[in-house]
Design a protein around this motif. Structure first.
Motif, PDB file in Angstrom:
ATOM      1  N   THR A 136       8.546   5.114 -44.952  1.00  0.00           N
ATOM      2  CA  THR A 136       7.686   3.937 -45.089  1.00  0.00           C
ATOM      3  C   THR A 136       8.542   2.801 -45.639  1.00  0.00           C
ATOM      4  O   THR A 136       9.603   3.056 -46.215  1.00  0.00           O
ATOM      5  CB  THR A 136       6.508   4.237 -46.034  1.00  0.00           C
ATOM      6  OG1 THR A 136       7.010   4.770 -47.268  1.00  0.00           O
ATOM      7  CG2 THR A 136       5.536   5.230 -45.419  1.00  0.00           C
ATOM      8  N   PRO A 137       8.201   1.534 -45.494  1.00  0.00           N
ATOM      9  CA  PRO A 137       6.892   1.064 -45.047  1.00  0.00           C
ATOM     10  C   PRO A 137       6.641   1.309 -43.562  1.00  0.00           C
ATOM     11  O   PRO A 137       7.581   1.421 -42.771  1.00  0.00           O
ATOM     12  CB  PRO A 137       6.934  -0.426 -45.367  1.00  0.00           C
ATOM     13  CG  PRO A 137       8.388  -0.777 -45.350  1.00  0.00           C
ATOM     14  CD  PRO A 137       9.095   0.434 -45.888  1.00  0.00           C
ATOM     15  N   TRP A 138       5.350   1.326 -43.229  1.00  0.00           N
ATOM     16  CA  TRP A 138       4.904   1.596 -41.860  1.00  0.00           C
ATOM     17  C   TRP A 138       3.680   0.759 -41.593  1.00  0.00           C
ATOM     18  O   TRP A 138       2.848   0.528 -42.492  1.00  0.00           O
ATOM     19  CB  TRP A 138       4.573   3.084 -41.728  1.00  0.00           C
ATOM     20  CG  TRP A 138       3.870   3.461 -40.446  1.00  0.00           C
ATOM     21  CD1 TRP A 138       4.465   3.846 -39.285  1.00  0.00           C
ATOM     22  CD2 TRP A 138       2.463   3.495 -40.214  1.00  0.00           C
ATOM     23  NE1 TRP A 138       3.522   4.123 -38.326  1.00  0.00           N
ATOM     24  CE2 TRP A 138       2.267   3.911 -38.878  1.00  0.00           C
ATOM     25  CE3 TRP A 138       1.336   3.208 -40.994  1.00  0.00           C
ATOM     26  CZ2 TRP A 138       1.000   4.066 -38.313  1.00  0.00           C
ATOM     27  CZ3 TRP A 138       0.071   3.343 -40.430  1.00  0.00           C
ATOM     28  CH2 TRP A 138      -0.085   3.768 -39.109  1.00  0.00           C
ATOM     29  N   SER A 139       3.547   0.269 -40.362  1.00  0.00           N
ATOM     30  CA  SER A 139       2.370  -0.529 -40.028  1.00  0.00           C
ATOM     31  C   SER A 139       2.061  -0.382 -38.552  1.00  0.00           C
ATOM     32  O   SER A 139       2.966  -0.149 -37.733  1.00  0.00           O
ATOM     33  CB  SER A 139       2.592  -2.009 -40.365  1.00  0.00           C
ATOM     34  OG  SER A 139       1.410  -2.752 -40.164  1.00  0.00           O
ATOM     35  N   SER A 176      -0.912  -1.989 -35.433  1.00  0.00           N
ATOM     36  CA  SER A 176      -2.005  -2.907 -35.101  1.00  0.00           C
ATOM     37  C   SER A 176      -2.642  -2.487 -33.791  1.00  0.00           C
ATOM     38  O   SER A 176      -1.973  -1.926 -32.904  1.00  0.00           O
ATOM     39  CB  SER A 176      -1.490  -4.343 -34.979  1.00  0.00           C
ATOM     40  OG  SER A 176      -2.498  -5.202 -34.480  1.00  0.00           O
ATOM     41  N   SER A 208      -3.134  -0.850 -47.021  1.00  0.00           N
ATOM     42  CA  SER A 208      -3.888  -2.056 -46.692  1.00  0.00           C
ATOM     43  C   SER A 208      -4.329  -1.974 -45.237  1.00  0.00           C
ATOM     44  O   SER A 208      -3.647  -1.365 -44.397  1.00  0.00           O
ATOM     45  CB  SER A 208      -3.070  -3.322 -46.939  1.00  0.00           C
ATOM     46  OG  SER A 208      -1.887  -3.324 -46.160  1.00  0.00           O
ATOM     47  N   ALA A 209      -5.479  -2.574 -44.939  1.00  0.00           N
ATOM     48  CA  ALA A 209      -6.027  -2.562 -43.583  1.00  0.00           C
ATOM     49  C   ALA A 209      -7.028  -3.694 -43.467  1.00  0.00           C
ATOM     50  O   ALA A 209      -7.509  -4.232 -44.465  1.00  0.00           O
ATOM     51  CB  ALA A 209      -6.688  -1.218 -43.279  1.00  0.00           C
ATOM     52  N   SER A 220      -6.095  -8.222 -38.263  1.00  0.00           N
ATOM     53  CA  SER A 220      -4.658  -8.440 -38.090  1.00  0.00           C
ATOM     54  C   SER A 220      -4.241  -9.850 -38.462  1.00  0.00           C
ATOM     55  O   SER A 220      -3.121 -10.074 -38.933  1.00  0.00           O
ATOM     56  CB  SER A 220      -4.248  -8.154 -36.639  1.00  0.00           C
ATOM     57  OG  SER A 220      -4.418  -6.794 -36.330  1.00  0.00           O
ATOM     58  N   PHE A 233      -5.565  -3.846 -38.193  1.00  0.00           N
ATOM     59  CA  PHE A 233      -4.275  -3.221 -38.544  1.00  0.00           C
ATOM     60  C   PHE A 233      -4.460  -2.230 -39.682  1.00  0.00           C
ATOM     61  O   PHE A 233      -5.463  -2.231 -40.384  1.00  0.00           O
ATOM     62  CB  PHE A 233      -3.273  -4.290 -38.971  1.00  0.00           C
ATOM     63  CG  PHE A 233      -3.403  -4.695 -40.419  1.00  0.00           C
ATOM     64  CD1 PHE A 233      -2.580  -4.149 -41.401  1.00  0.00           C
ATOM     65  CD2 PHE A 233      -4.391  -5.607 -40.822  1.00  0.00           C
ATOM     66  CE1 PHE A 233      -2.719  -4.517 -42.741  1.00  0.00           C
ATOM     67  CE2 PHE A 233      -4.532  -5.968 -42.159  1.00  0.00           C
ATOM     68  CZ  PHE A 233      -3.704  -5.418 -43.119  1.00  0.00           C
ATOM     69  N   SER A 275      -1.555  -0.530 -42.686  1.00  0.00           N
ATOM     70  CA  SER A 275      -0.171  -0.432 -43.123  1.00  0.00           C
ATOM     71  C   SER A 275      -0.076   0.407 -44.400  1.00  0.00           C
ATOM     72  O   SER A 275      -1.014   0.478 -45.191  1.00  0.00           O
ATOM     73  CB  SER A 275       0.443  -1.817 -43.356  1.00  0.00           C
ATOM     74  OG  SER A 275      -0.169  -2.454 -44.464  1.00  0.00           O
TER      75      SER A 275
END
Length: 452
Positions: free
Chosen positions: A325-328, A330, A361-362, A365, A448, A450
């Motif tokens: 991570t980080p990872w995201s 959408s 977080s979500a 977008s 999204f 993340s």
């Protein structure tokens, strides 16, 4: 099952009123000879007939009668035993039939198996029927324990018929489900026996991932929909939020926290007993404002179904694991809201654990003034189900200088931000975010998820 010691259909019985039982109007006490012999076992249900007419149902008390006859409270006797012509409220003639079987040799099952929902709903005159259906892949059971609570039967039927493969069902039919017979046939959810209702018993002996019970009531003056059961509080909150969103009427009060009518948290509540780890969901609904309105009752049913659909459906993203991570991710488009059983964006990821955990977080977008989002964060437990960790409602506000995501601070509906997710030096954690992002008109916009 015990069928040989003594007849389990007793005719010519006598009921008397026991004032000590006042307020316990669903229970009946049986002579000690029948209780100790095990023919009428405590905490199971009995059928009470007058001639060929089904008059009531009662739960066998753990205490034997002191009179040598069957005993009930005054109200229980009046509603579930007495007919016109009985001499008084203190006793009947020896004319009552008591049974713990729907047919010879079936004790202690008082419920006859129904061949379909229609059969249970319309062919149960003078009897109790139960329709049980559970496909091998079913993950959720929708239940109707009190079919005389008008239109709860139709709610479960709507869901089951939409997809009988994923949606199991247990639904009772009692005397053709005539409304107004609650005082004759109601058995408290925490006392309904899986032995007396073998279809229910099949779920209790082999639990299903999740179970939902539909109820109707008029005595809760503080809420129109009450989301209860022993499932975790965060899950109840998420269900309540989605029901509120679907109803879209601020005059209709939806509650989920404890202490507001009918918590339904008892481990013996059948809906908890039939679900893995006792995580049942109980819905109490106003009989007039919700159940009496076809649009609203269908909205409650479909909103509830959507929560579980979003846990059963596969993820919209791929791959669903990451080495770091980080990872995201959408959705890219709003098409997630128009396909599949879940009209929300499902993002799933298995992440490596790290000291101190991750931040999630979500939402939408792109931050645009007037846009909104609802987020559910889930963690895979490793024992067959997703546990909700948090989430809630988000409103996006642009003051002309900056655009920010404002998390709900409404009492009882405060946004829950998960913390310490995936904390550890080894292993992984599997997460799922379910998101519906909308513009000011309510139309879906890209979403999204993340992980930092």
């Amino acid at each position: 099952m015990e069928t040989g010691r003594q007849s389990l259909v007793l005719t010519g019985q006598k009921f008397v009123v026991n004032s000590v039982m006042s307020g316990d109007d669903e229970r009946c006490r049986v002579p000690s000879s029948l209780l100790t012999a095990g023919n009428f076992q405590a905490n199971r249900q009995l059928l009470i007939r007058r001639g060929t007419t089904l008059r009531g149902i009662c739960t066998v008390d753990v205490v034997a009668s002191t009179s040598g006859d069957f005993e009930m409270s005054s109200a229980g006797f009046l509603n579930r035993v007495r007919i016109i012509g009985d001499p008084s409220l203190s006793a009947t003639g020896n004319t009552v039939e008591v049974a713990n079987e729907y047919a010879a040799g079936t004790a202690p099952g008082i419920a006859e198996p129904a061949t379909s929902l229609t059969d249970a709903n319309t062919n149960s005159s003078g009897k109790v029927k139960e329709y049980t259906a559970r496909a091998s892949g079913a993950r959720v059971a929708y239940t109707v324990p009190h079919p005389f609570e008008k239109y709860t039967f139709e709610q479960a039927e709507l869901i089951h018929n939409a997809d009988p493969v994923r949606n199991a069902i247990w639904a009772l039919g009692i005397d053709n489900n005539v409304s107004g017979t609650l005082s004759r046939y109601h058995i408290t959810a925490a006392e309904i026996s899986g032995a007396s209702f073998p279809g229910l018993g099949s779920f209790i002996s082999s639990q299903i991932t999740n179970a939902v019970s539909f109820h109707g009531e008029l005595s809760c003056t503080t809420s129109e929909v009450r989301v209860g059961g022993a499932i975790e509080a965060a899950f109840r909150q998420g269900v309540a939020e989605i029901i509120r969103e679907e109803l879209n009427d601020p005059t209709l009060r939806v509650h989920w926290s404890s202490g507001i009518c009918f918590d339904g948290t008892a481990p013996t509540n059948f809906v908890n007993a039939m679900s893995v780890n006792g995580r049942g969901l109980q819905l109490e609904q106003d009989s007039t404002l919700i159940l009496g309105n076809a649009t609203r009752r269908n909205q409650v049913a479909t909103a509830t179904k959507s929560v579980f659909d979003c846990l059963i459906d596969g993820a919209d993203n791929s791959p669903t694991s990451t080495p770091s991570t980080p990872w995201s991710v959408s959705s890219g488009t709003a098409a997630y809201a128009t396909s599949g059983d879940c009209k929300r964006y499902i993002a799933e990821i298995e992440i490596p654990n790290v000291p101190g955990g991750h931040t999630l977080s979500a939402g939408a977008s792109t931050c645009v003034d007037g846009h909104t989002a609802h987020v559910d964060y889930y963690r895979w437990t490793g024992v067959g189900y997703w546990a909700r960790m948090g989430g809630g409602n988000i409103t996006y506000v642009d003051d002309g200088t900056t655009c920010s995501a404002q998390l709900s601070v409404e009492p009882s509906y405060t946004y829950i931000q998960p913390s310490g997710v995936g904390s550890g030096s080894t292993g992984t954690t599997r997460l799922r975010a379910v998101v519906r992002a909308s513009d000011s008109s309510g139309a879906a916009v890209p979403a999204f998820f993340s992980v930092m």
